[in-house]
Design a protein around this motif. Structure first.
Motif, PDB file in Angstrom:
ATOM      1  N   GLN A  89     -29.384  47.649  26.768  1.00  0.00           N
ATOM      2  CA  GLN A  89     -29.120  46.250  26.422  1.00  0.00           C
ATOM      3  C   GLN A  89     -30.377  45.631  25.798  1.00  0.00           C
ATOM      4  O   GLN A  89     -31.085  44.840  26.419  1.00  0.00           O
TER       5      GLN A  89
ATOM      6  N   LYS B  63     -25.716  41.886  27.885  1.00  0.00           N
ATOM      7  CA  LYS B  63     -24.497  41.232  27.420  1.00  0.00           C
ATOM      8  C   LYS B  63     -23.260  41.694  28.193  1.00  0.00           C
ATOM      9  O   LYS B  63     -22.139  41.584  27.696  1.00  0.00           O
ATOM     10  N   SER B  64     -23.450  42.146  29.428  1.00  0.00           N
ATOM     11  CA  SER B  64     -22.292  42.553  30.234  1.00  0.00           C
ATOM     12  C   SER B  64     -21.382  41.378  30.557  1.00  0.00           C
ATOM     13  O   SER B  64     -20.202  41.568  30.875  1.00  0.00           O
TER      14      SER B  64
ATOM     15  N   PHE C 224     -21.851  43.304  23.989  1.00  0.00           N
ATOM     16  CA  PHE C 224     -22.436  44.409  24.755  1.00  0.00           C
ATOM     17  C   PHE C 224     -22.751  45.596  23.853  1.00  0.00           C
ATOM     18  O   PHE C 224     -23.754  46.290  24.036  1.00  0.00           O
TER      19      PHE C 224
END
Length: 318
Positions: free
Chosen positions: A27, A47-48, A284
């Motif tokens: 990430q 960005k989960s 993500f």
């Protein structure tokens, strides 16, 4: 299993995802990168959770290509409103201050982007965990996309996009924990733009042969554009006219500047352009676009390569 292309471990392949030691997608979005004690450290937006705060992910690498995950340097905290789940926390950047502490700078915002503040967190170690301190509007100004820079004498600077006035370069206090003054403010060239008169966002700054190079992106949301560079012999300016550093019309090889990384080697000082290719509906898996950059003589130029490596000891790109 994801069908998104991934770069082989140890190779930088623009438009392909990096993976960590576990094979997970790294990430490295909106990332800040520094080289401390022989290792490259990177802090990226996890960005989960999509567009809201999922944590600041931390990684280390010997070569900008092989990444080891250290988990969250700063995790969401429901008890701290600025970094609670559902907030917007972007552009994590880190400087090591003269006392050896690591100071993290953040764009802290509300989902409607009305909060527009600068946040601070600190840690004794690059990987954290970082202790969140506070947020503010620096010297009363709106603060969205940010970048950081440390000059040869150790003085720290913050670049911050202020939609109402332009892109500010601020001088930081000696411990990097406060903003002391505006050194200069730049504006994008006047023209027919829905934002009106404005500065560039996603700022980055490097110094080469005594000349400062300031990079920025136009205000086009998640869509990419032709990013620009300006130069000056002093951070106070005057700054040159803005110029393209990628082929005009390429939208910076379909990417947005995040940071420019100098690699000081025994044989060369190389520069690495670190950019994001945002996928609005799947942040993500937004791909990194990292490329060699030639900087010198008042010009900067991206070099497209399908894949490449850099020797961190010599600084030589192959």
């Amino acid at each position: 299993m994801s069908t998104y292309p991934r770069a082989p471990r140890g190779t930088i392949a623009p438009g392909k995802l990096f993976t960590d030691q576990h094979g997970h997608v790294a990430q490295l979005h909106g990332v800040g990168i520094q080289r401390f004690d022989g290792l490259f450290w990177a802090w990226g937006e996890d960005k989960s959770a999509g567009g809201t705060f999922g944590g600041v992910a931390c990684y280390s690498s010997p070569d900008l290509a092989t990444w080891t995950s250290h988990g969250h340097a700063l995790a969401p905290d429901p008890g701290v409103p600025d970094i609670a789940p559902g907030r917007v926390v972007e552009r994590p950047k880190v400087l090591r201050n003269p006392d050896g502490r690591h100071v993290m700078f953040l764009h802290v915002d509300s989902p409607d982007y009305a909060y527009a503040r600068l946040g601070w967190a600190v840690s004794d170690r690059p990987e954290g965990p970082y202790t969140y301190l506070r947020s503010e509007r620096p010297l009363g100004n709106i603060s969205r996309d940010i970048g950081v820079f440390q000059d040869d004498d150790g003085t720290g600077y913050l670049m911050s996009e202020d939609r109402e006035h332009g892109l500010h370069i601020y001088r930081l206090s000696a411990d990097h924990l406060a903003v002391e003054e505006i050194v200069s403010t730049t504006l994008a060239p006047p023209g027919d733009h829905p934002a009106g008169q404005h500065g560039y966002e996603s700022p980055a700054l490097v110094k080469a042969d005594g000349l400062y190079y300031l990079f920025g992106s136009d205000l086009t949301g998640w869509s990419t554009n032709d990013n620009k560079v300006a130069t000056a012999t002093s951070l106070a300016g005057p700054w040159s006219e803005w110029a393209d550093f990628a082929p005009p019309g390429s939208a910076t090889h379909d990417s947005q500047t995040s940071v420019i990384v100098p690699v000081h080697g025994s044989d060369a000082i190389s520069h690495v352009y670190v950019g994001d290719r945002w996928i609005r509906d799947d942040l993500f898996h937004s791909a990194p676009v990292w490329l060699p950059m030639r900087i010198g003589g008042g010009k900067a130029q991206l070099e497209w390569r399908d894949s490449w490596t850099i020797d961190p000891a010599t600084g030589v790109i192959a």
